[in-house]
Design a protein around this motif. Structure first.
Motif, PDB file in Angstrom:
ATOM      1  N   MET A   1       0.846  -1.176   0.000  1.00  0.00           N
ATOM      2  CA  MET A   1       0.000   0.000   0.000  1.00  0.00           C
ATOM      3  C   MET A   1       0.895   1.245   0.000  1.00  0.00           C
ATOM      4  O   MET A   1       1.863   1.334   0.730  1.00  0.00           O
ATOM      5  CB  MET A   1      -0.904   0.004   1.236  1.00  0.00           C
ATOM      6  CG  MET A   1      -1.689   1.281   1.388  1.00  0.00           C
ATOM      7  SD  MET A   1      -2.701   1.350   2.875  1.00  0.00           S
ATOM      8  CE  MET A   1      -3.954   0.174   2.440  1.00  0.00           C
ATOM      9  N   THR A   2       0.547   2.200  -0.823  1.00  0.00           N
ATOM     10  CA  THR A   2       1.291   3.440  -0.900  1.00  0.00           C
ATOM     11  C   THR A   2       0.650   4.476   0.010  1.00  0.00           C
ATOM     12  O   THR A   2      -0.557   4.659  -0.005  1.00  0.00           O
ATOM     13  CB  THR A   2       1.285   3.980  -2.349  1.00  0.00           C
ATOM     14  OG1 THR A   2       1.719   2.956  -3.221  1.00  0.00           O
ATOM     15  CG2 THR A   2       2.200   5.166  -2.472  1.00  0.00           C
ATOM     16  N   HIS A   3       1.479   5.130   0.796  1.00  0.00           N
ATOM     17  CA  HIS A   3       0.988   6.167   1.697  1.00  0.00           C
ATOM     18  C   HIS A   3       1.486   7.524   1.222  1.00  0.00           C
ATOM     19  O   HIS A   3       2.608   7.653   0.753  1.00  0.00           O
ATOM     20  CB  HIS A   3       1.490   5.932   3.119  1.00  0.00           C
ATOM     21  CG  HIS A   3       1.027   4.660   3.749  1.00  0.00           C
ATOM     22  ND1 HIS A   3      -0.300   4.312   3.834  1.00  0.00           N
ATOM     23  CD2 HIS A   3       1.717   3.661   4.329  1.00  0.00           C
ATOM     24  CE1 HIS A   3      -0.405   3.148   4.452  1.00  0.00           C
ATOM     25  NE2 HIS A   3       0.806   2.720   4.751  1.00  0.00           N
ATOM     26  N   GLU A   4       0.648   8.542   1.384  1.00  0.00           N
ATOM     27  CA  GLU A   4       1.054   9.918   1.110  1.00  0.00           C
ATOM     28  C   GLU A   4       1.743  10.518   2.328  1.00  0.00           C
ATOM     29  O   GLU A   4       2.583  11.398   2.195  1.00  0.00           O
ATOM     30  CB  GLU A   4      -0.161  10.784   0.761  1.00  0.00           C
ATOM     31  CG  GLU A   4      -0.849  10.400  -0.529  1.00  0.00           C
ATOM     32  CD  GLU A   4      -2.117  11.213  -0.772  1.00  0.00           C
ATOM     33  OE1 GLU A   4      -2.543  11.983   0.114  1.00  0.00           O
ATOM     34  OE2 GLU A   4      -2.676  11.076  -1.866  1.00  0.00           O
ATOM     35  N   LEU A   5       1.331  10.050   3.524  1.00  0.00           N
ATOM     36  CA  LEU A   5       1.842  10.599   4.773  1.00  0.00           C
ATOM     37  C   LEU A   5       2.427   9.505   5.649  1.00  0.00           C
ATOM     38  O   LEU A   5       1.925   8.381   5.671  1.00  0.00           O
ATOM     39  CB  LEU A   5       0.709  11.298   5.545  1.00  0.00           C
ATOM     40  CG  LEU A   5      -0.002  12.438   4.830  1.00  0.00           C
ATOM     41  CD1 LEU A   5      -1.214  12.900   5.644  1.00  0.00           C
ATOM     42  CD2 LEU A   5       0.943  13.594   4.576  1.00  0.00           C
ATOM     43  N   LEU A   6       3.469   9.857   6.366  1.00  0.00           N
ATOM     44  CA  LEU A   6       4.080   8.960   7.340  1.00  0.00           C
ATOM     45  C   LEU A   6       3.845   9.516   8.732  1.00  0.00           C
ATOM     46  O   LEU A   6       3.791  10.732   8.923  1.00  0.00           O
ATOM     47  CB  LEU A   6       5.594   8.866   7.118  1.00  0.00           C
ATOM     48  CG  LEU A   6       6.082   8.269   5.810  1.00  0.00           C
ATOM     49  CD1 LEU A   6       7.606   8.378   5.734  1.00  0.00           C
ATOM     50  CD2 LEU A   6       5.647   6.819   5.699  1.00  0.00           C
ATOM     51  N   ALA A   7       3.748   8.627   9.688  1.00  0.00           N
ATOM     52  CA  ALA A   7       3.709   9.007  11.096  1.00  0.00           C
ATOM     53  C   ALA A   7       5.093   8.701  11.650  1.00  0.00           C
ATOM     54  O   ALA A   7       5.600   7.593  11.486  1.00  0.00           O
ATOM     55  CB  ALA A   7       2.634   8.216  11.829  1.00  0.00           C
ATOM     56  N   ILE A   8       5.708   9.692  12.301  1.00  0.00           N
ATOM     57  CA  ILE A   8       7.051   9.534  12.845  1.00  0.00           C
ATOM     58  C   ILE A   8       6.977   9.552  14.367  1.00  0.00           C
ATOM     59  O   ILE A   8       6.470  10.500  14.962  1.00  0.00           O
ATOM     60  CB  ILE A   8       7.987  10.666  12.348  1.00  0.00           C
ATOM     61  CG1 ILE A   8       7.984  10.772  10.822  1.00  0.00           C
ATOM     62  CG2 ILE A   8       9.399  10.477  12.897  1.00  0.00           C
ATOM     63  CD1 ILE A   8       8.500   9.546  10.091  1.00  0.00           C
ATOM     64  N   CYS A   9       7.498   8.504  14.986  1.00  0.00           N
ATOM     65  CA  CYS A   9       7.455   8.371  16.443  1.00  0.00           C
ATOM     66  C   CYS A   9       8.264   9.484  17.114  1.00  0.00           C
ATOM     67  O   CYS A   9       9.421   9.730  16.745  1.00  0.00           O
ATOM     68  CB  CYS A   9       8.002   7.005  16.845  1.00  0.00           C
ATOM     69  SG  CYS A   9       8.009   6.703  18.632  1.00  0.00           S
TER      70      CYS A   9
END
Length: 141
Positions: A1-9
């Motif tokens: 799956m391609t994401h536009e946004l990442l969540a960074i810890c």
């Protein structure tokens, strides 16, 4: 799956995969930010000259801090038992997701006592923290 946004810890500074963490705000901090803001507004209003509306630049320097939205892996969460309003990271993977969450959160009386606006601004500027785009967006301002 391609994401536009990442969540960074916020703790380990690594991307958070779907099912491994959340974007969250501590509601106890939100409640305290609300109390602090109301107290600040009361004090700042009392210090105004009669007939003057608004706040002085000096008083704005003491405006209370907002509650901070955080991103953590479940394993990195510094407050796993917090009274949190949490959004699983898989629900914030596109710009449309972020717009939808913003619309939803705008119905919450407490949103203005959080740094959601800062989170959005940082995402739009590809700041590399909390929520960040995979590909820097083109801004038309």
């Amino acid at each position: 799956m391609t994401h536009e946004l990442l969540a960074i810890c916020d703790t380990c500074k690594k991307p958070v995969a779907d099912g491994e963490g959340s974007l969250w705000v501590d509601m106890t901090e939100v409640d305290q930010a609300t109390v602090n803001r109301r107290a600040w507004e009361q004090l700042a209003t009392e210090q105004l000259a009669p007939g003057i509306h608004g706040y002085s630049a000096e008083s704005l320097m003491t405006y209370p801090k907002s509650a901070r939205w955080q991103v953590h892996h479940v394993a990195c969460d510094p407050a796993p038992d917090a009274n949190a309003y949490a959004i699983d990271v898989h629900r914030c993977r596109s710009w449309a997701d972020l717009v939808l969450w913003t619309a939803h959160l705008m119905g919450k009386a407490w949103l203005s006592d959080t740094d959601w606006e800062d989170l959005l601004e940082a995402a739009s500027q590809s700041a590399g923290s909390r929520i960040t785009p995979v590909v820097p967006p083109t801004l038309n301002h």
